[in-house]
Motif scaffolding. Structure first.
Motif, PDB file in Angstrom:
ATOM      1  N   GLU A   1       0.844  -1.202   0.000  1.00 50.88           N
ATOM      2  CA  GLU A   1       0.000   0.000   0.000  1.00 50.88           C
ATOM      3  C   GLU A   1       0.875   1.246   0.000  1.00 50.88           C
ATOM      4  OE1 GLU A   1      -2.529  -0.551   3.428  1.00 50.88           O
ATOM      5  OE2 GLU A   1      -3.965  -1.775   2.280  1.00 50.88           O
TER       6      GLU A   1
ATOM      7  N   THR B   1       1.124   4.326  -2.868  1.00 45.53           N
ATOM      8  CA  THR B   1       1.064   5.756  -2.544  1.00 45.53           C
ATOM      9  C   THR B   1       2.309   6.464  -3.047  1.00 45.53           C
ATOM     10  OG1 THR B   1      -0.280   5.277  -0.601  1.00 45.53           O
ATOM     11  CG2 THR B   1       0.860   7.408  -0.647  1.00 45.53           C
TER      12      THR B   1
ATOM     13  N   ARG C   1       2.077   6.932  -6.858  1.00 44.76           N
ATOM     14  CA  ARG C   1       1.092   7.935  -7.282  1.00 44.76           C
ATOM     15  C   ARG C   1       1.626   9.353  -7.153  1.00 44.76           C
ATOM     16  NH1 ARG C   1      -2.397   4.228  -5.090  1.00 44.76           N
ATOM     17  NH2 ARG C   1      -2.370   5.177  -3.036  1.00 44.76           N
ATOM     18  N   ASP C   2       2.577   9.557  -6.246  1.00 46.50           N
ATOM     19  CA  ASP C   2       3.137  10.887  -6.018  1.00 46.50           C
ATOM     20  C   ASP C   2       4.338  11.207  -6.915  1.00 46.50           C
ATOM     21  OD1 ASP C   2       1.215  11.322  -4.080  1.00 46.50           O
ATOM     22  OD2 ASP C   2       2.521  10.762  -2.408  1.00 46.50           O
TER      23      ASP C   2
END
Length: 143
Positions: A10, A14, A17-18
């Motif tokens: 997870e 994240t 995605r950044d």
């Protein structure tokens, strides 16, 4: 252990995605190559991280033929990997299946040490982007 891996992956999602390189992409990575028997994979363990292009066709002759096709473009595929890649035509998975793998590895990381996670994430994202790009450069010639 299951919870730790869930949190790790997870966190990796994240992290990806950044990344500016991921802006505008529907999926983080092209894990599905749309080439039969060829997949991108990750491995994060107690001894390090791997970013993998795996050829897992059941028929050994077909699998080796596909591996040889990739090998013909080794210079193109490795052009963005100054330390090269590992080319293993007879990798045995823990379940016993034999596959061919082309991969990048970083040792010295431990998935159980949360302090290593950022190093895992950086390595995996950077290497997967390079491996994905190399694959796209040779894909048409191989299919």
């Amino acid at each position: 252990m299951r919870q730790l891996k869930k949190e790790f992956w997870e966190g990796y999602g994240t992290f990806c995605r950044d990344l500016p390189e991921m802006a505008g992409r529907r999926d983080n990575f092209l894990l599905n190559t749309k080439m039969k028997g060829v997949e991108f994979k990750y491995d994060a363990t107690r001894t390090g991280a791997e970013v993998i292009l795996e050829i897992n066709l059941r028929d050994e002759n077909e699998r080796l033929r596909k591996y040889e096709q990739f090998e013909r473009y080794r210079a193109v595929i490795e052009s963005e990997f100054p330390d090269g890649l590992v080319w293993d035509f007879a990798y045995r998975r823990p379940c016993g299946n034999e596959v061919c793998r082309i991969y990048s590895r970083r040792e010295g990381l431990d998935i159980h040490r949360r302090s290593d996670w950022l190093a895992f994430y950086r390595f995996m994202a950077t290497e997967m982007l390079k491996l994905e790009q190399a694959f796209l450069e040779v894909k048409d010639a191989i299919e």
